[in-house]
Write a protein that holds these residues in place. Structure first.
Motif, PDB file in Angstrom:
ATOM      1  N   ALA A   1      36.891  27.930  53.572  1.00 15.80           N
ATOM      2  CA  ALA A   1      38.299  27.560  53.389  1.00 15.80           C
ATOM      3  C   ALA A   1      38.976  27.324  54.731  1.00 15.80           C
ATOM      4  O   ALA A   1      39.685  26.342  54.916  1.00 15.80           O
ATOM      5  CB  ALA A   1      39.025  28.649  52.614  1.00 15.80           C
TER       6      ALA A   1
ATOM      7  N   LEU B   1      38.425  13.819  53.090  1.00 22.48           N
ATOM      8  CA  LEU B   1      37.199  14.619  52.953  1.00 22.48           C
ATOM      9  C   LEU B   1      37.539  16.103  53.013  1.00 22.48           C
ATOM     10  O   LEU B   1      37.093  16.899  52.182  1.00 22.48           O
ATOM     11  CB  LEU B   1      36.255  14.223  54.085  1.00 22.48           C
ATOM     12  CG  LEU B   1      34.816  14.697  54.129  1.00 22.48           C
ATOM     13  CD1 LEU B   1      34.028  13.778  55.026  1.00 22.48           C
ATOM     14  CD2 LEU B   1      34.720  16.103  54.630  1.00 22.48           C
ATOM     15  N   GLY B   2      38.369  16.454  53.983  1.00 22.44           N
ATOM     16  CA  GLY B   2      38.787  17.847  54.105  1.00 22.44           C
ATOM     17  C   GLY B   2      39.548  18.314  52.876  1.00 22.44           C
ATOM     18  O   GLY B   2      39.331  19.418  52.378  1.00 22.44           O
ATOM     19  N   PHE B   3      40.388  17.435  52.362  1.00 21.22           N
ATOM     20  CA  PHE B   3      41.153  17.781  51.158  1.00 21.22           C
ATOM     21  C   PHE B   3      40.222  18.092  49.995  1.00 21.22           C
ATOM     22  O   PHE B   3      40.378  19.087  49.296  1.00 21.22           O
ATOM     23  CB  PHE B   3      42.099  16.633  50.782  1.00 21.22           C
ATOM     24  CG  PHE B   3      42.652  16.767  49.404  1.00 21.22           C
ATOM     25  CD1 PHE B   3      43.665  17.659  49.131  1.00 21.22           C
ATOM     26  CD2 PHE B   3      42.123  16.024  48.354  1.00 21.22           C
ATOM     27  CE1 PHE B   3      44.154  17.801  47.849  1.00 21.22           C
ATOM     28  CE2 PHE B   3      42.596  16.154  47.074  1.00 21.22           C
ATOM     29  CZ  PHE B   3      43.614  17.054  46.820  1.00 21.22           C
TER      30      PHE B   3
ATOM     31  N   ILE C   1      38.603  11.289  57.151  1.00 19.59           N
ATOM     32  CA  ILE C   1      38.296  12.692  57.430  1.00 19.59           C
ATOM     33  C   ILE C   1      39.280  13.615  56.712  1.00 19.59           C
ATOM     34  O   ILE C   1      38.899  14.638  56.144  1.00 19.59           O
ATOM     35  CB  ILE C   1      38.317  12.958  58.950  1.00 19.59           C
ATOM     36  CG1 ILE C   1      37.222  12.132  59.624  1.00 19.59           C
ATOM     37  CG2 ILE C   1      38.116  14.428  59.241  1.00 19.59           C
ATOM     38  CD1 ILE C   1      37.203  12.252  61.131  1.00 19.59           C
ATOM     39  N   ALA C   2      40.550  13.222  56.708  1.00 22.47           N
ATOM     40  CA  ALA C   2      41.554  14.066  56.051  1.00 22.47           C
ATOM     41  C   ALA C   2      41.262  14.190  54.562  1.00 22.47           C
ATOM     42  O   ALA C   2      41.328  15.291  53.999  1.00 22.47           O
ATOM     43  CB  ALA C   2      42.956  13.502  56.259  1.00 22.47           C
TER      44      ALA C   2
ATOM     45  N   PHE D   1      38.285  24.026  56.711  1.00 24.12           N
ATOM     46  CA  PHE D   1      38.943  22.812  56.255  1.00 24.12           C
ATOM     47  C   PHE D   1      40.456  22.918  56.326  1.00 24.12           C
ATOM     48  O   PHE D   1      41.143  21.929  56.564  1.00 24.12           O
ATOM     49  CB  PHE D   1      38.443  22.440  54.864  1.00 24.12           C
ATOM     50  CG  PHE D   1      37.012  22.031  54.914  1.00 24.12           C
ATOM     51  CD1 PHE D   1      36.658  20.809  55.454  1.00 24.12           C
ATOM     52  CD2 PHE D   1      36.008  22.890  54.521  1.00 24.12           C
ATOM     53  CE1 PHE D   1      35.334  20.431  55.563  1.00 24.12           C
ATOM     54  CE2 PHE D   1      34.680  22.524  54.624  1.00 24.12           C
ATOM     55  CZ  PHE D   1      34.342  21.293  55.152  1.00 24.12           C
TER      56      PHE D   1
ATOM     57  N   VAL E   1      31.912  17.247  60.681  1.00 24.07           N
ATOM     58  CA  VAL E   1      33.131  16.429  60.759  1.00 24.07           C
ATOM     59  C   VAL E   1      34.320  17.317  61.104  1.00 24.07           C
ATOM     60  O   VAL E   1      35.147  16.991  61.964  1.00 24.07           O
ATOM     61  CB  VAL E   1      33.387  15.691  59.429  1.00 24.07           C
ATOM     62  CG1 VAL E   1      34.679  14.925  59.488  1.00 24.07           C
ATOM     63  CG2 VAL E   1      32.227  14.766  59.122  1.00 24.07           C
TER      64      VAL E   1
ATOM     65  N   LEU F   1      44.726  17.775  61.825  1.00 27.47           N
ATOM     66  CA  LEU F   1      45.016  16.364  61.573  1.00 27.47           C
ATOM     67  C   LEU F   1      46.511  16.100  61.600  1.00 27.47           C
ATOM     68  O   LEU F   1      46.978  15.091  62.101  1.00 27.47           O
ATOM     69  CB  LEU F   1      44.482  15.951  60.204  1.00 27.47           C
ATOM     70  CG  LEU F   1      43.094  15.359  60.199  1.00 27.47           C
ATOM     71  CD1 LEU F   1      42.643  15.137  58.779  1.00 27.47           C
ATOM     72  CD2 LEU F   1      43.080  14.032  60.945  1.00 27.47           C
TER      73      LEU F   1
ATOM     74  N   LEU G   1      31.009   7.848  61.598  1.00 29.00           N
ATOM     75  CA  LEU G   1      30.816   9.165  60.993  1.00 29.00           C
ATOM     76  C   LEU G   1      29.383   9.213  60.506  1.00 29.00           C
ATOM     77  O   LEU G   1      29.044   8.620  59.496  1.00 29.00           O
ATOM     78  CB  LEU G   1      31.780   9.363  59.821  1.00 29.00           C
ATOM     79  CG  LEU G   1      33.223   9.670  60.173  1.00 29.00           C
ATOM     80  CD1 LEU G   1      34.048   9.801  58.905  1.00 29.00           C
ATOM     81  CD2 LEU G   1      33.324  10.934  60.995  1.00 29.00           C
TER      82      LEU G   1
ATOM     83  N   GLU H   1      37.202  19.138  50.027  1.00 27.69           N
ATOM     84  CA  GLU H   1      36.543  20.424  50.222  1.00 27.69           C
ATOM     85  C   GLU H   1      37.493  21.577  49.928  1.00 27.69           C
ATOM     86  O   GLU H   1      37.112  22.580  49.324  1.00 27.69           O
ATOM     87  CB  GLU H   1      36.031  20.530  51.657  1.00 27.69           C
ATOM     88  CG  GLU H   1      34.830  19.652  51.931  1.00 27.69           C
ATOM     89  CD  GLU H   1      33.661  19.961  51.010  1.00 27.69           C
ATOM     90  OE1 GLU H   1      33.158  21.093  51.059  1.00 27.69           O
ATOM     91  OE2 GLU H   1      33.269  19.083  50.225  1.00 27.69           O
ATOM     92  N   ILE H   2      38.738  21.416  50.356  1.00 34.68           N
ATOM     93  CA  ILE H   2      39.702  22.500  50.126  1.00 34.68           C
ATOM     94  C   ILE H   2      39.916  22.725  48.642  1.00 34.68           C
ATOM     95  O   ILE H   2      39.986  23.859  48.163  1.00 34.68           O
ATOM     96  CB  ILE H   2      41.020  22.203  50.856  1.00 34.68           C
ATOM     97  CG1 ILE H   2      40.800  22.421  52.353  1.00 34.68           C
ATOM     98  CG2 ILE H   2      42.142  23.083  50.357  1.00 34.68           C
ATOM     99  CD1 ILE H   2      41.998  22.174  53.193  1.00 34.68           C
TER     100      ILE H   2
ATOM    101  N   LEU I   1      36.557  17.189  64.532  1.00 37.29           N
ATOM    102  CA  LEU I   1      37.977  16.896  64.527  1.00 37.29           C
ATOM    103  C   LEU I   1      38.770  18.026  65.184  1.00 37.29           C
ATOM    104  O   LEU I   1      39.736  17.797  65.906  1.00 37.29           O
ATOM    105  CB  LEU I   1      38.468  16.689  63.108  1.00 37.29           C
ATOM    106  CG  LEU I   1      39.801  16.001  63.205  1.00 37.29           C
ATOM    107  CD1 LEU I   1      39.626  14.541  62.960  1.00 37.29           C
ATOM    108  CD2 LEU I   1      40.807  16.609  62.312  1.00 37.29           C
TER     109      LEU I   1
ATOM    110  N   LEU J   1      41.081  22.040  59.715  1.00 32.86           N
ATOM    111  CA  LEU J   1      40.925  20.601  59.875  1.00 32.86           C
ATOM    112  C   LEU J   1      42.202  19.863  59.474  1.00 32.86           C
ATOM    113  O   LEU J   1      42.697  19.001  60.199  1.00 32.86           O
ATOM    114  CB  LEU J   1      39.750  20.119  59.015  1.00 32.86           C
ATOM    115  CG  LEU J   1      39.481  18.621  58.941  1.00 32.86           C
ATOM    116  CD1 LEU J   1      37.989  18.398  58.962  1.00 32.86           C
ATOM    117  CD2 LEU J   1      40.034  17.978  57.707  1.00 32.86           C
ATOM    118  N   ILE J   2      42.731  20.227  58.319  1.00 33.66           N
ATOM    119  CA  ILE J   2      43.923  19.525  57.844  1.00 33.66           C
ATOM    120  C   ILE J   2      45.094  19.792  58.793  1.00 33.66           C
ATOM    121  O   ILE J   2      45.848  18.887  59.159  1.00 33.66           O
ATOM    122  CB  ILE J   2      44.298  19.977  56.409  1.00 33.66           C
ATOM    123  CG1 ILE J   2      43.157  19.633  55.451  1.00 33.66           C
ATOM    124  CG2 ILE J   2      45.599  19.358  55.974  1.00 33.66           C
ATOM    125  CD1 ILE J   2      43.109  18.218  54.998  1.00 33.66           C
TER     126      ILE J   2
END
Ligand SMILES: Nc1ncnc2c1ncn2[C@@H]1O[C@H](COP(=O)(O)OP(=O)(O)OP(=O)(O)O)[C@@H](O)[C@H]1O
Ligand SMILES: [Mg+2]
Lengths: 293, 256, 272
Positions: free
Chosen positions: A267, C92-94, C89-90, A270, A228, A277, A34, C96-97, A232, A273-274
């Protein structure tokens, strides 16, 4: 009509995201790294472009070229100084992350010391004329940015599809062992990847400078994180995924600002993204195997 | 011996991407016996252990322990039920010391640490910790481990690591102990010492299912032998009968 | 005994130590988080909103930690199935959220943040909490839970075969880390007296992550040393003026190269 106009703005923003994310993806794919300093490389590219425009009085295309070359060199230096020694010592999964955070901080600090923490104005490169396309208005800046990004994406596509090192790069990005099987020197591929990725990042930096007429030493921070997310969404290590992911994200962001509220701007990226994932960790464009590790 | 087996495997099938690792395998292990499972390399012995201990979910067939169906339980639930195992490739926890490794085996049998014990722990007054330590030391003693207990297992010889792993499995107080090639890498003296240990374990009322390539050891030790070849059971019975079974001789012993 | 400069330095150091612990605990189970700033924010906002309603400080802190832990467990339940880089990564995303969420929460002040928080955090409060958490982490190894966490980190399959409940163990480790970050957030809010979402963004999370990797994750001393280095070094380097952070960045790279396992508490190599 407003919607279409927004769509164009979104695609424009997204195409710069895509350029950054392609590099991110390439580096991640080849090295499983990363590269949190990639956003800072993008920022440095913007400043190189600014320097070229202001001091060398060159046109926009030459400014892009300067940024590409400068950032390619920077990328190679980063690889040799910050990452290669760690690989040689067989460091952990985490040491390269520390190193990339260090590089990012360093570039940011140096830029702040040189140019100040405030935003720096980027002089406009194009006449303010509007070009009429049917009922839509596009500025020449937008047209230039769209044109450049798409030409570059096409170039990336041709490069990874038809040249030996391009194929090696894509092969090692999508599966680490294939490149070795192809009998290609992996170290060369890595250096090339850094150069290539950083050049694209640098170009994106200048394009953003053109688009928003202002740049700052901190413009890379959110790019690093968004990179990132895009990577993803598109699938880790997938170049085409990064393109599509970047475009999607740009459009979604612009639409969010346009139709919801600017505070929700990030918002969706991300949230997306979640969701990715959890639902499809291999991303939009990767084979199922990538998710395992 | 009672009629109902301790472990009853019926019609188990496992495939790996089209490759049939186990094909309709059935096997009954009688309580308090030493049951050997033999077969050439790649026959599927470890796979069967993985199925019995829950690490691999079989695609067909059923598993019963003490006449209770347990197909689909998680490995940790299966351990609590009373089946413990070692690993053919030793899998001790590198950062834990030898004794701590064995203590992990006791976890499922330990009460919770009370708040009082937690606070007084630094003074050496943690009852649960003491209990676990004593039990672990006892298990290491049982497997005749004589090395340092405070050092990390990676400093020990492979033979000792196997002993530690057996101790770790025993610490969970299993009724059925699965041993996957515990004598691999042992010299004859160590192997016969291990045979004695296995007998001792059986003497404590436990049942042992043993995978072993050392045929001398198997035939002197086992009450019952099952032969697996290319994922199928080809013979099962007392050692003397299996030894003279022509299918076994051609499929397995003939090749050795 | 302390002048206000050293006192505030000591308080922020203590808060950083807690943040380091909050990364350390889940990392012991192999769960690396780059989103602890999010949990810190949850703890900070929860406790600050509560003390504004005259809830006693200790209770508000505990509530902040509890809410952070609860959210940590809810987030982790699906997330702990993914590993390594995906989990990083997850998280990191959390992080930010959470930041974006607080920007959009009107009752929490939105983007302009919460000000006028009561000054309830004292140095001794911070020292006390640090010692309590540190002691718990130190004692962990002698508890079944601590050994289980380490075993899960080393070898999930073997751990599960030895009767350790994988999911439960990971959730406790992750939730515990979130709770510690929540505590740190509560202490921070009542010392800084002003909080806004940007204070808990990626750089906060990355910093907490750095504490642990720099110090080493082999035992709880590592994160403390890591936090000390990151908090105090820039102060020591003041003579470098504008270039001190650059110098610090170079040190980071050097550490990554020459001390990849951490300065003091390297964890013996194992699979990851
Ligand atoms: N996870 C897996 N994926 C694919 N194939 C596997 C897997 N595990 C085992 N196999 C295959 O299944 C077959 C049976 O393997 P198994 O390990 O059970 O044999 P074994 O009887 O224990 O052999 P050995 O005496 O060498 O230990 C082998 O051909 C092996 O290659
Ligand atoms: Mg085997």
């Amino acid at each position: 009509m407003v919607f279409l106009q927004q769509l164009i703005n979104g695609v424009m923003l997204g195409s710069t995201y895509a350029l950054v994310a392609i590099g991110y993806s390439l580096i991640f794919g080849v090295l499983r790294l990363l590269h949190f300093a990639h956003g800072e490389v993008f920022m440095v590219g913007a400043f190189i472009g600014l320097g070229a425009v202001v001091y060398l009085h060159v046109g926009p295309l030459v400014a892009l070229l300067c940024a590409a070359v400068g950032c390619a060199l920077l990328g190679v230096v980063i690889e040799f100084v910050a990452f290669r020694p760690i690989r040689r010592r067989n460091g952990s999964l985490l040491a390269p992350i520390v190193s990339s955070l260090g590089v990012g901080l360093l570039l940011q600090e140096v830029a702040t010391n040189l140019f100040g923490a405030e935003q720096t104005r980027f002089p406009p490169q194009f006449e303010g004329e509007m070009i009429r396309l049917g009922g839509l208005f596009v500025t020449s800046t937008q047209l230039f940015i769209l044109g450049t990004s798409f030409v570059l994406m096409l170039a990336v596509h041709l490069f990874v599809s038809y040249t030996k090192y391009g194929m090696a790069m894509r092969a090692s990005a999508e599966s680490t062992d294939v490149a070795r099987l192809l009998g290609i020197n992996v170290d060369t591929v890595i250096v090339l990847t850094f150069a290539f990725a950083s050049a694209l990042g640098g170009v994106a930096g200048v394009l953003v400078g053109f688009a928003f007429s202002a740049i700052s030493p901190f413009m890379g921070v959110s790019m690093s994180i968004k990179g990132v997310a895009i990577m993803l969404i598109g699938g880790l290590g997938s170049i085409y995924g990064a393109m599509v992911g970047g475009l999607i994200l740009g459009v979604v962001e612009v639409m969010t600002v346009g139709y919801l509220a600017s505070s929700y701007r990030d918002a969706f990226s991300f949230a997306l993204l979640i969701i990715m994932l959890l639902v499809r960790p291999q991303g939009l464009f990767s084979g199922a195997s990538a998710a395992k590790r | 011996m009672s009629d109902a087996p301790l472990l009853d495997v019926t019609g188990v099938g496992v495939t790996y991407g089209g490759y049939v690792a186990l094909d309709d395998v059935s096997c009954r292990v009688v309580e308090n016996s030493i049951h050997a499972l033999i077969g050439p390399n790649g026959a599927g012995k470890t796979t069967l252990f993985n199925v019995v201990s829950g690490l691999v979910k079989p695609e067909s067939g059923s598993l019963q322990f003490r006449e209770r169906q347990y197909t689909g339980l998680r490995p940790d639930q299966i351990l609590v039920m009373g089946i413990a195992r070692n690993f053919q490739q030793v899998r001790l926890f590198p950062v834990l010391s030898v004794i701590e490794n064995v203590m992990v085996g006791c976890h499922s049998r330990l009460p919770r640490t009370s708040f009082r014990d937690f606070v007084l722990g630094p003074l050496g007054r943690d009852k649960v910790d003491r209990l676990a330590r004593e039990r672990a030391a006892e298990m290491l003693d049982l497997v005749e481990y004589r090395g340092d207990t405070k050092a990390p297992p990676s400093q020990m010889t492979l033979v000792d690591q196997r002993r530690i792993e057996i101790a770790r499995a025993l610490a969970s107080d299993p009724q059925l102990l699965l041993l996957d090639e515990p004598a691999a890498g042992m010299n004859p003296a160590e192997a016969s010492q291990l045979s004695e240990i296995i007998r001792k374990i059986r003497g404590l009322g436990r049942t042992v299912l043993l995978v072993e390539h050392n045929t001398r050891m198997v035939f002197s030790l086992a009450d019952e032998v099952t032969v697996l070849s290319a994922g199928k059971i080809i013979a099962s019975g007392p050692p003397s009968a299996v030894k003279s079974d022509s299918a076994v001789v051609t499929a397995y012993l003939g090749n050795v | 005994m302390f002048n206000s400069y050293t006192e505030s330095l000591a308080v922020f150091f203590g808060i950083n130590v807690l943040m380091a612990f909050s990364v350390y605990l889940p990392s012991s189970a192999g769960l690396i988080s780059l989103g602890q700033g999010g949990f810190m924010a949850i703890g900070a906002y929860t406790s600050a909103l509560l003390t504004a309603k005259d809830v006693p400080f200790a209770l508000a802190l505990a509530a902040g930690a509890a809410v952070a832990a609860l959210i940590g467990v809810l987030v982790a339940a699906p997330a702990v199935r993914i590993r390594g880089i995906y989990l990083i990564i997850a998280t990191l995303g959390f992080g930010e959220i959470v930041r974006i969420l607080f920007i959009n929460l009107e009752f929490a002040g939105g983007a302009s943040g919460l000000s006028g928080i009561r000054p309830l955090t004292t140095l001794w409060y911070v020292v006390g909490v640090c010692f309590f958490v540190g002691l718990c982490l130190w004692r962990l190894r002698t508890l079944t839970l601590g050994r289980a966490i380490l075993a899960v980190h080393e070898d999930e399959t073997a751990a599960e075969a030895m009767g350790i409940k994988l999911l439960q163990t990971k959730l406790i480790a992750f939730g515990g880390g979130a709770a510690i970050a929540g505590l740190a957030g509560g202490l921070f809010a009542h010392y800084a007296l002003f909080i806004d979402p940007e204070q808990f963004g990626f750089s906060r999370s990355a910093e907490a992550f750095l504490f642990v990797v720099l110090g080493g994750s082999g035992n709880p001393l590592g994160p403390v040393i890591g936090a000390a280095v990151v908090t105090l070094l820039p102060e020591v380097l003041r003579f470098l003026q504008d270039w001190r952070m650059s110098f610090f960045a170079v040190l980071l790279i050097g550490c990554a190269i020459w001390r990849p396992g951490g300065l003091v508490a390297a964890r013996p190599p194992s699979r990851l």
